[in-house]
Scaffold this motif. Structure first.
Motif, PDB file in Angstrom:
ATOM      1  N   MET A   1       0.905  -1.399   0.419  1.00  0.00           N
ATOM      2  CA  MET A   1       0.137  -0.101  -0.059  1.00  0.00           C
ATOM      3  C   MET A   1       1.255   1.454  -0.029  1.00  0.00           C
ATOM      4  O   MET A   1       1.794   1.098   1.099  1.00  0.00           O
ATOM      5  CB  MET A   1      -1.241  -0.494   1.073  1.00  0.00           C
ATOM      6  N   SER A   2       0.406   2.553  -1.311  1.00  0.00           N
ATOM      7  CA  SER A   2       0.916   3.394  -1.043  1.00  0.00           C
ATOM      8  C   SER A   2       1.440   4.468   0.618  1.00  0.00           C
ATOM      9  O   SER A   2      -0.118   4.323   0.846  1.00  0.00           O
ATOM     10  CB  SER A   2       0.662   4.753  -1.811  1.00  0.00           C
ATOM     11  N   TRP A   3       2.484   5.182   0.534  1.00  0.00           N
ATOM     12  CA  TRP A   3       2.350   5.941   2.016  1.00  0.00           C
ATOM     13  C   TRP A   3       3.609   6.677   1.139  1.00  0.00           C
ATOM     14  O   TRP A   3       4.475   6.637   1.544  1.00  0.00           O
ATOM     15  CB  TRP A   3       2.646   4.809   3.021  1.00  0.00           C
ATOM     16  N   SER A   4       3.123   8.084   2.209  1.00  0.00           N
ATOM     17  CA  SER A   4       4.195   8.591   2.206  1.00  0.00           C
ATOM     18  C   SER A   4       4.960   9.560   3.281  1.00  0.00           C
ATOM     19  O   SER A   4       4.258   9.665   4.188  1.00  0.00           O
ATOM     20  CB  SER A   4       3.416  10.135   1.395  1.00  0.00           C
ATOM     21  N   PRO A   5       5.800  10.491   3.289  1.00  0.00           N
ATOM     22  CA  PRO A   5       6.810  10.961   4.200  1.00  0.00           C
ATOM     23  C   PRO A   5       5.898  12.040   4.949  1.00  0.00           C
ATOM     24  O   PRO A   5       4.890  12.349   5.682  1.00  0.00           O
ATOM     25  CB  PRO A   5       7.852  11.238   3.946  1.00  0.00           C
ATOM     26  N   GLU A   6       4.866  12.185   3.860  1.00  0.00           N
ATOM     27  CA  GLU A   6       4.041  13.493   4.450  1.00  0.00           C
ATOM     28  C   GLU A   6       2.630  13.028   4.896  1.00  0.00           C
ATOM     29  O   GLU A   6       1.963  13.601   6.004  1.00  0.00           O
ATOM     30  CB  GLU A   6       4.142  14.427   2.855  1.00  0.00           C
ATOM     31  N   GLU A   7       2.428  11.770   5.071  1.00  0.00           N
ATOM     32  CA  GLU A   7       1.012  10.608   5.741  1.00  0.00           C
ATOM     33  C   GLU A   7       2.097  10.846   6.802  1.00  0.00           C
ATOM     34  O   GLU A   7       1.044  11.154   8.146  1.00  0.00           O
ATOM     35  CB  GLU A   7       0.615   9.703   5.057  1.00  0.00           C
ATOM     36  N   SER A   8       2.793  10.421   6.847  1.00  0.00           N
ATOM     37  CA  SER A   8       3.773  10.070   8.312  1.00  0.00           C
ATOM     38  C   SER A   8       3.221  11.295   8.922  1.00  0.00           C
ATOM     39  O   SER A   8       3.123  11.207  10.727  1.00  0.00           O
ATOM     40  CB  SER A   8       5.050   9.209   8.377  1.00  0.00           C
ATOM     41  N   SER A   9       3.853  12.601   8.547  1.00  0.00           N
ATOM     42  CA  SER A   9       4.046  13.952   8.781  1.00  0.00           C
ATOM     43  C   SER A   9       2.260  14.269   9.937  1.00  0.00           C
ATOM     44  O   SER A   9       2.455  14.938  10.512  1.00  0.00           O
ATOM     45  CB  SER A   9       4.652  14.906   8.151  1.00  0.00           C
ATOM     46  N   THR A  10       1.781  13.751   8.722  1.00  0.00           N
ATOM     47  CA  THR A  10       0.235  14.176   9.533  1.00  0.00           C
ATOM     48  C   THR A  10      -0.237  13.145  10.575  1.00  0.00           C
ATOM     49  O   THR A  10      -0.635  13.640  11.870  1.00  0.00           O
ATOM     50  CB  THR A  10      -0.955  13.997   8.193  1.00  0.00           C
ATOM     51  N   LEU A  11       0.122  11.919  10.786  1.00  0.00           N
ATOM     52  CA  LEU A  11      -0.063  10.604  11.649  1.00  0.00           C
ATOM     53  C   LEU A  11       0.482  11.194  12.590  1.00  0.00           C
ATOM     54  O   LEU A  11      -0.188  10.752  13.897  1.00  0.00           O
ATOM     55  CB  LEU A  11       0.245   9.616  10.827  1.00  0.00           C
ATOM     56  N   GLY A  13       1.619  13.709  13.985  1.00  0.00           N
ATOM     57  CA  GLY A  13       1.527  15.152  14.860  1.00  0.00           C
ATOM     58  C   GLY A  13       2.890  16.054  14.343  1.00  0.00           C
ATOM     59  O   GLY A  13       2.583  17.769  15.109  1.00  0.00           O
ATOM     60  N   ILE A  14       3.930  15.890  13.483  1.00  0.00           N
ATOM     61  CA  ILE A  14       5.272  16.351  13.504  1.00  0.00           C
ATOM     62  C   ILE A  14       4.654  18.143  13.075  1.00  0.00           C
ATOM     63  O   ILE A  14       5.748  18.506  13.516  1.00  0.00           O
ATOM     64  CB  ILE A  14       6.160  15.292  12.879  1.00  0.00           C
ATOM     65  N   GLU A  15       3.776  18.330  12.560  1.00  0.00           N
ATOM     66  CA  GLU A  15       4.003  19.188  11.697  1.00  0.00           C
ATOM     67  C   GLU A  15       3.556  20.666  12.611  1.00  0.00           C
ATOM     68  O   GLU A  15       3.958  21.822  12.678  1.00  0.00           O
ATOM     69  CB  GLU A  15       3.340  19.179  10.747  1.00  0.00           C
ATOM     70  N   PRO A 474       5.397  13.462  22.673  1.00  0.00           N
ATOM     71  CA  PRO A 474       5.525  12.638  21.157  1.00  0.00           C
ATOM     72  C   PRO A 474       6.589  12.344  21.173  1.00  0.00           C
ATOM     73  O   PRO A 474       7.973  11.971  21.671  1.00  0.00           O
ATOM     74  CB  PRO A 474       6.281  14.444  20.140  1.00  0.00           C
ATOM     75  N   VAL A 475       6.034  11.232  20.665  1.00  0.00           N
ATOM     76  CA  VAL A 475       6.452   9.720  20.496  1.00  0.00           C
ATOM     77  C   VAL A 475       6.326   9.201  19.148  1.00  0.00           C
ATOM     78  O   VAL A 475       5.498   9.117  18.537  1.00  0.00           O
ATOM     79  CB  VAL A 475       6.308   8.972  21.720  1.00  0.00           C
ATOM     80  N   MET A 476       7.772   8.663  18.061  1.00  0.00           N
ATOM     81  CA  MET A 476       7.438   8.505  16.896  1.00  0.00           C
ATOM     82  C   MET A 476       8.788   7.745  15.986  1.00  0.00           C
ATOM     83  O   MET A 476       9.184   7.572  16.912  1.00  0.00           O
ATOM     84  CB  MET A 476       7.156   9.503  15.769  1.00  0.00           C
ATOM     85  N   PRO A 477       8.960   6.506  15.752  1.00  0.00           N
ATOM     86  CA  PRO A 477      10.334   5.517  14.888  1.00  0.00           C
ATOM     87  C   PRO A 477      10.298   7.333  14.476  1.00  0.00           C
ATOM     88  O   PRO A 477      10.016   8.339  14.141  1.00  0.00           O
ATOM     89  CB  PRO A 477       9.001   5.412  14.062  1.00  0.00           C
TER      90      PRO A 477
END
Length: 633
Positions: A1-11, A13-15, A474-477
């Motif tokens: 399944m396609s996925w982008s760094p921008e989607e991870s950024s939103t997921l 909340g790093i933005e 904030p916690v994330m990979p």
């Protein structure tokens, strides 16, 4: 399944919480920089570089240049407000040493804050001794708070002879007499501050440090008596400062504004009583946006410039109304200065999975009716019957537990029933995903399907506020963010305590309400998986404890530049022997005890000499090693 760094950024909340410091690069790795257009440093690559240098996870990364940026930001915000409102006083911050006492950090703060007259705030005698050892700017303040004995007060008073701009704040009425006695003893006129108990109270997790029932501060009656005492002693001109504090991490600007109004009014009343203080210390409270929501205890509904504007304009308005000169302003904004500068990175050691994609067995004639019914449900589950089958599944889980408890189900049958339950739950979540009508079932199943990722760190040592007061970090990979995270997990640390976990995480869709899991990736064999906890620079190192004797982690100070990065300082984490010494064990004695036990084992033929040598080698190496899990050499 396609996925982008921008989607991870939103997921993740790093933005929002990352400000201009943290973001995700095209390779799917978290990067750190000093602004949108500044050079960026890849954290995943950095961890690899540090491991090649022999620095071991868990690793605390401290970014010195972020500290510099935060010092400049706060000073500029107040100077902008002073210019905009044509305020006649000046601003100078003080850094509260209690927020993070690490020597290298204090050295950086003093260096970066020199041109901004950044001073230091001490809440105890040991912190005063630390503060006096640093050469701050001549105009910078040393503000002395906390409980004070004669030695504390005399040291603070004598520090004026060193050229320090030291102010002794009266937190309890009894301290005023001690200050006056020390002044007479040395013939030194003190610089005195009064801390007031405001009726206005802050909000959030630390609100108890403010209000009329707060631990420190003078009541209105005590302040009036203090003024009379100073007049009688001929020291009324020694009263230089009015101080207040409404708590840490104040989420709402309204709380800050109401406290500033009350304090400014008290300041003008001191002038009406014949005193002429020239400084207002607005204390701490400037919050950090930990979750990006703008309206939770872990966030703020204001920024640094709005904070400075409101403080300056409110004090100006009330002082002009009462025809009192504009005072100089001090703030004690420690969290806002250092929280962003530290990131804790640790590796995942293993996982306890509950998701079962398909059962790895087939129904057999001797299976119980319960197991056969669960098989039927799993095989016939479809979107059309999902609501009915969900209710049946909940009932079957309860029945499984009851029948096993009362002896009506063998362990083998219980295992099959459990596997079928998890397989059905997994299938049900997949079918319900994205269907509005079944979203409640989807989320109920997702809550059940949360894995546990076991990680190489201690919550109690590195993130004590997450355990003690439910602080949300904030916690994330820090890598693989170009891949869609396919699992949900809670984070368990190395301690044997059930509280040693992280189970509250930022929900990017409803950030004011934390979620109970973190989106993570599948673990890959022979490939490390790293998670980062961000904004950890305030309080966490100081408050950490030795639960299960896990000590300080390795800490690295990183300098950022156009050319890349450099390692400015490495602070090695505790060895086992160092941690044991904190609880009064002497490591040579421990070695001798094991040696004697080994000799007895050899004598009684329970242990061979090579085995004894191997045991002693492991024991001695263990005492010299990291308290956290290390890769085999």
């Amino acid at each position: 399944m396609s996925w982008s760094p921008e989607e991870s950024s939103t997921l993740y909340g790093i933005e929002t919480w990352g400000e201009d410091y943290f973001s995700i690069n095209a390779d799917g790795n978290v990067q750190v920089g000093l602004g949108k257009d500044s050079p960026k440093l890849d954290l995943y690559q950095l961890i690899g570089d540090l491991r090649e240098r022999g620095i071991r996870p868990p690793i605390l990364l401290r970014f010195s240049d972020i500290v510099k940026k935060r010092v400049e930001l706060l000073a500029n915000c107040f100077n902008n407000a002073i210019k905009e409102y044509e305020y006649q006083g000046s601003y100078a911050g003080v850094y509260p040493i209690k927020v993070n006492q690490q020597q290298h950090l204090l050295e950086e703060l003093v260096e970066y804050g020199f041109e901004h007259n950044l001073g230091l705030e001490c809440g105890s005698k040991p912190e005063l001794l630390v503060a006096l050892a640093f050469k701050v700017a001549p105009e910078a303040y040393i503000v002395c708070n906390g409980f004070k004995d004669v030695e504390y007060i005399e040291t603070a008073l004598l520090s004026q002879k060193l050229g320090r701009n030291t102010i002794i704040v009266v937190d309890r009425m009894a301290e005023l007499g001690l200050i006056i006695e020390a002044s007479k003893k040395f013939g030194i006129k003190p610089q005195i501050g009064f801390r007031t108990k405001l009726n206005s109270q802050g909000a959030g997790k630390w609100m108890e440090s403010s209000g009329a029932r707060s631990k420190f501060g003078l009541t209105p009656s005590e302040m009036v008596k203090g003024i009379e005492t100073l007049k009688n002693e001929g020291l009324i001109d020694a009263l230089k400062l009015l101080h207040f504090h409404i708590g840490s991490q104040i989420p709402s600007i309204q709380s800050i504004k109401s406290s500033a109004k009350e304090a400014a009014r008290l300041f003008t009343e001191l002038h009406a009583l014949g005193a002429h203080p020239s400084i207002i210390d607005v204390g701490g409270g400037l919050g950090v946006d930990y979750d990006g929501s703008g309206h939770s205890e872990s966030s703020t509904n204001y920024d640094e410039q709005e904070y400075a504007n409101d403080i300056v304009s409110i004090i100006q308005s009330i002082c002009e109304e009462r025809k009192v000169p504009h005072p100089n302003i001090i703030s004690e904004s420690g969290r806002a200065l250092v929280a962003h500068s530290s990131v804790l990175v640790f590796n995942v050691l293993g996982v306890n999975e509950v998701t079962v994609s398909t059962p790895n067995f087939s129904p057999e004639p001797e299976d119980s009716s319960l197991v056969r019914e669960l098989f039927y449900m799993y095989n016939n589950l479809k979107t059309e019957n999902i609501n009915e089958y969900y209710n049946d599944l909940v009932e079957k889980k309860l029945e499984t537990n009851q029948r096993f408890t009362y002896g009506g189900l063998s362990l083998q049958q219980r295992a099959k029933a459990d596997d079928l339950y998890w397989a059905s739950c997994t299938k049900m979540a997949r079918l319900a995903e994205g269907i509005e009508e079944y979203l409640d079932i989807y989320w109920a199943c997702q809550g059940e399907l949360t894995d546990t990722y076991f990680c190489n760190f201690s919550v109690f040592q590195s993130l004590p506020d997450a355990w003690a007061v439910g602080q949300l970090f904030p916690v994330m990979p820090i890598h693989r963010l170009g891949e869609k995270p396919g699992r949900r997990a809670t984070i368990a640390d190395l301690t044997c305590d059930s509280d040693g976990k992280l189970d509250q995480f930022i929900d990017s869709e409803t950030p004011e309400t934390p979620q109970t899991y973190l989106e993570v990736h599948d673990l890959k064999e022979d490939e490390p998986y790293y998670l980062g906890v961000f904004l950890t620079g305030a309080y966490q190192e100081t408050l950490g404890d030795l639960h299960n004797l896990f000590g300080d982690t390795d800490a690295v100070h990183i300098g950022l530049s156009e050319a890349g990065y450099q390692v400015d300082h490495v602070v090695r984490g505790d060895t086992v022997s160092e941690v044991l010494s904190y609880v009064e064990y002497h490591w040579p004695d421990l070695i001798e005890r094991i040696r004697q036990a080994s000799e007895k084992g050899i004598l009684e033929q329970r242990l061979t000499r090579p085995e004894a040598r191997l045991l002693m080698n492991h024991y001695e190496q263990g005492l010299l090693g990291y308290t956290y899990l290390e890769d085999p050499e």
